[in-house]
Enzyme design. Structure first.
Site, PDB file in Angstrom:
ATOM      1  N   ASP A 136      93.073   9.171 -68.612  1.00  0.00           N
ATOM      2  CA  ASP A 136      93.474   8.318 -69.728  1.00  0.00           C
ATOM      3  C   ASP A 136      94.600   8.977 -70.522  1.00  0.00           C
ATOM      4  O   ASP A 136      94.365   9.839 -71.360  1.00  0.00           O
ATOM      5  CB  ASP A 136      92.251   8.060 -70.633  1.00  0.00           C
ATOM      6  CG  ASP A 136      92.559   7.078 -71.758  1.00  0.00           C
ATOM      7  OD1 ASP A 136      93.655   6.475 -71.737  1.00  0.00           O
ATOM      8  OD2 ASP A 136      91.694   6.912 -72.649  1.00  0.00           O
ATOM      9  N   ARG A 184      87.292  -0.575 -72.754  1.00  0.00           N
ATOM     10  CA  ARG A 184      86.611  -1.842 -73.015  1.00  0.00           C
ATOM     11  C   ARG A 184      87.183  -2.970 -72.157  1.00  0.00           C
ATOM     12  O   ARG A 184      86.486  -3.928 -71.864  1.00  0.00           O
ATOM     13  CB  ARG A 184      86.682  -2.169 -74.515  1.00  0.00           C
ATOM     14  CG  ARG A 184      88.077  -2.317 -75.051  1.00  0.00           C
ATOM     15  CD  ARG A 184      88.145  -2.237 -76.575  1.00  0.00           C
ATOM     16  NE  ARG A 184      87.981  -0.876 -77.075  1.00  0.00           N
ATOM     17  CZ  ARG A 184      87.977  -0.541 -78.370  1.00  0.00           C
ATOM     18  NH1 ARG A 184      88.111  -1.479 -79.293  1.00  0.00           N
ATOM     19  NH2 ARG A 184      87.821   0.705 -78.736  1.00  0.00           N
ATOM     20  N   LYS A 198      98.567   9.060 -75.949  1.00  0.00           N
ATOM     21  CA  LYS A 198      97.704   9.990 -76.689  1.00  0.00           C
ATOM     22  C   LYS A 198      98.490  11.222 -77.115  1.00  0.00           C
ATOM     23  O   LYS A 198      99.472  11.589 -76.469  1.00  0.00           O
ATOM     24  CB  LYS A 198      96.555  10.462 -75.781  1.00  0.00           C
ATOM     25  CG  LYS A 198      95.421   9.497 -75.633  1.00  0.00           C
ATOM     26  CD  LYS A 198      94.258  10.166 -74.907  1.00  0.00           C
ATOM     27  CE  LYS A 198      93.125   9.181 -74.697  1.00  0.00           C
ATOM     28  NZ  LYS A 198      92.537   8.689 -75.950  1.00  0.00           N
TER      29      LYS A 198
HETATM   30  N1  BES Z   1      88.673   7.657 -73.557  1.00  0.00           N
HETATM   31  C1  BES Z   1      88.934   7.396 -74.916  1.00  0.00           C
HETATM   32  C2  BES Z   1      87.785   7.806 -75.835  1.00  0.00           C
HETATM   33  C3  BES Z   1      87.460   9.283 -75.889  1.00  0.00           C
HETATM   34  C4  BES Z   1      88.040  10.073 -76.844  1.00  0.00           C
HETATM   35  C5  BES Z   1      86.559   9.822 -74.999  1.00  0.00           C
HETATM   36  C6  BES Z   1      87.733  11.426 -76.885  1.00  0.00           C
HETATM   37  C7  BES Z   1      86.235  11.175 -75.047  1.00  0.00           C
HETATM   38  C8  BES Z   1      86.834  11.965 -76.001  1.00  0.00           C
HETATM   39  C9  BES Z   1      89.208   5.912 -75.155  1.00  0.00           C
HETATM   40  O1  BES Z   1      89.822   5.228 -74.109  1.00  0.00           O
HETATM   41  C10 BES Z   1      90.132   5.825 -76.309  1.00  0.00           C
HETATM   42  O2  BES Z   1      91.248   6.242 -76.184  1.00  0.00           O
HETATM   43  N2  BES Z   1      89.632   5.323 -77.416  1.00  0.00           N
HETATM   44  C11 BES Z   1      90.391   5.190 -78.595  1.00  0.00           C
HETATM   45  C12 BES Z   1      90.181   3.788 -79.089  1.00  0.00           C
HETATM   46  C13 BES Z   1      91.129   3.362 -80.124  1.00  0.00           C
HETATM   47  C14 BES Z   1      92.534   3.216 -79.579  1.00  0.00           C
HETATM   48  C15 BES Z   1      90.653   2.029 -80.638  1.00  0.00           C
HETATM   49  C16 BES Z   1      89.856   6.193 -79.620  1.00  0.00           C
HETATM   50  O3  BES Z   1      88.657   6.379 -79.678  1.00  0.00           O
HETATM   51  O4  BES Z   1      90.670   6.796 -80.296  1.00  0.00           O
HETATM   52 ZN    ZN Z   2      89.472   6.020 -72.200  1.00  0.00          ZN
HETATM   53 ZN    ZN Z   3      91.959   5.314 -74.151  1.00  0.00          ZN
END
Ligand code: BES
Ligand code: ZN
Ligand code: ZN
Length: 473
Positions: free
Chosen positions: A245, A326, A252
């Site tokens: 990801d 999601r 990110k």
């Molecule tokens: N894979 C991430 C969530 C995650 C973050 C898992 C840290 C393990 C450790 C997910 O796809 C993500 O990026 N979520 C975002 C959502 C936001 C953009 C609404 C998040 O949690 O920042």
């Molecule tokens: Zn993710």
């Molecule tokens: Zn993500």
């Protein structure tokens, strides 16, 4: 994996691990088992290890504290630790387990087996594994049967851990598909993979959108195991399978981005549970779905603002391409309910940083409207040590996911309650399934441990769900 034997004899001339519950401290026969009086500093607190060296004994004795005697809670870590810390000690290790119940013996065995987990290093100087034989002093009649079960569960955990620890240039969606196919052949479950042009033909639009920015094409993996005799329940599991990801165009921050190889830990758990269930020949019908994709950056990648289709027929406005989990789960959940109508529908996903902010690295977030399922999963969590804590799914949070142009959007309008609004998004794709539960495992699937320098996989979910399913059988 360590080799474990069961013995019914007390052999003096070996190392012995002597587990003691706090409640049993006063009755423990120290003289008999150690040749020494009770060491005053040993309180039998959980995980406490006291090494005894007695001039009369050639071999060592370790006292292992197990804390209060209340079922089998949290016993895996102490057993894993006492062996792991002493891997270099030569000779045979015997673990005294003659007073254990079935449940306690099982977690004791799983802990001992876990201590032999070795991360698959990809380097020239590999450490040779030290094969250790551990003997368990367990004259109980059920010991052999429990050992078989423990080995099966530990093996399933090792698979999940291997997959999560594997770097993302190795574990492409294609690799996952092949891995699952051979696991299915070995353990006895069917596997079908939808990929390429067939993804769109099958209306798996959301998965296709998330994966289209990567040259490693997405894959929709379907696993099915059905007991020969009449199954007691039909269970559908869906696991988030993002093999890496980056966040996509909503990129990110690079700090710790390498941890995002673990964004398929939900998928790994589902694969592990399939393996365990099939090998234990559980009397159930189990379907596992893994929507696998790499969330990459590129000229073909989906963008913030795009409106995409999904398997359910609902359109989704993409506000943030980093909220990709999601989206692939939306297709996984909708496909599961429409094609299989399971009695229980459970998904596991490393879904939100917000869940980590809420519960830390201790417990997964549990979301369900089903009271009974909530309490079952909570109880299984306590017993296996794979803890989870319920968060609300009230409709108060629903309006934050409303979109002006599409049926729903993938990011909340407010920067709060992110784990809950993510769960509300998923709920929209479950067709109001009456026994749906969502586990946000972002904080618990890839964590610091005393076994390695960096974070590593925990296989969270494998023991939790196997235990929960066994409760139905
Ligand atoms: N894979 C991430 C969530 C995650 C973050 C898992 C840290 C393990 C450790 C997910 O796809 C993500 O990026 N979520 C975002 C959502 C936001 C953009 C609404 C998040 O949690 O920042
Ligand atoms: Zn993710
Ligand atoms: Zn993500």
């Amino acid at each position: 994996m360590h080799k474990i034997n069961i013995t019914q004899k007390i052999t003096e001339n070996h190392h012995w691990v002597l587990p003691v519950f706090e409640n049993d401290l006063s009755q423990f026969e120290f003289k008999k088992w150690t040749g020494l009086p009770q060491p005053y500093e040993f309180k039998a607190e959980i995980g406490e290890i006291n090494t005894l060296i007695h001039p009369g004994f050639e071999k060592k004795r370790w006292l292992l504290g197990l804390g209060k005697r209340n079922g089998a809670e949290q016993l895996i870590q102490p057993f894993r630790k006492v062996i792991y810390q002493n891997l270099k000690v030569g000779g045979k290790m015997v673990v005294k387990a003659d007073l254990f119940t079935e449940e306690q013996l099982e977690v004791c065995m799983i802990g001992l087996l876990m201590s032999g987990y070795q991360i698959k290093a990809i380097k020239k100087d590999k450490q040779e594994s030290e094969i250790k034989t551990i003997e368990i002093y367990a004259p109980q009649s059920f010991a052999k049967k429990i050992l078989q079960k423990a080995v099966t569960i530990a093996k399933a955990c090792f698979s999940a851990m291997d997959l999560v620890n594997m770097p993302s240039n190795y574990k492409t969606p294609q690799y996952l598909s092949e891995y699952v196919k051979s696991a299915g052949q070995e353990q006895g479950f069917d596997v079908r993979v939808i990929k390429g042009a067939a993804l769109l033909k099958n209306k798996l639009h959301a998965l296709h959108e998330v994966g289209k920015g990567s040259e490693n094409e997405p894959a929709f993996i379907i696993m099915e195991y059905k007991a020969a005799k009449k199954p007691v329940a039909k269970i559908g599991l869906v696991g988030k399978g993002i093999t890496f990801d980056t966040g996509g165009i909503s990129l990110k921050n690079p700090t710790n981005m390498h941890y995002m190889k673990s964004d398929m830990a939900g998928a790994a758990a589902v694969i592990g549970v399939m393996q365990a269930a099939a090998e234990l020949k559980l009397p159930i019908h189990l379907i596992g779905i893994v929507p696998a994709a790499e969330n990459a950056v590129g000229s073909k990648a989906y963008r913030p603002g795009d409106i995409i289709q999904s398997y359910s027929g609902k359109t989704i406005e993409v506000i943030d391409t980093d909220a990709e989990g999601r989206l692939v789960l939306a297709d996984g959940l909708a496909y599961m309910t429409k094609n299989y109508s399971p009695d229980y529908l459970i998904d596991l996903a490393t879904l939100t940083g917000s869940c980590i902010a809420t519960l830390g690295y201790t417990a997964a977030g549990l979301f369900t409207q089903n009271e009974e399922l909530a309490s079952e999963l909570y109880q299984s969590g306590r017993i296996t040590g794979e803890k989870n804590w319920r968060l609300p799914l009230w409709d108060d949070y629903k309006s934050q996911m409303q979109s002006d142009m599409a049926d729903i959007k993938n990011l909340s309008s407010l920067p709060v309650a992110g784990a809950i609004t993510a769960a509300k998004f998923l709920e929209a794709f479950t067709e109001n399934h009456s026994a749906w539960a969502h586990l946000d495992i972002a904080g618990v699937s890839f964590t610091d441990s005393e076994y390695l320098k960096s974070r590593s996989a925990t296989a969270y979910g494998v023991r939790l769900l196997t235990h929960w399913m066994l409760g139905k059988c």
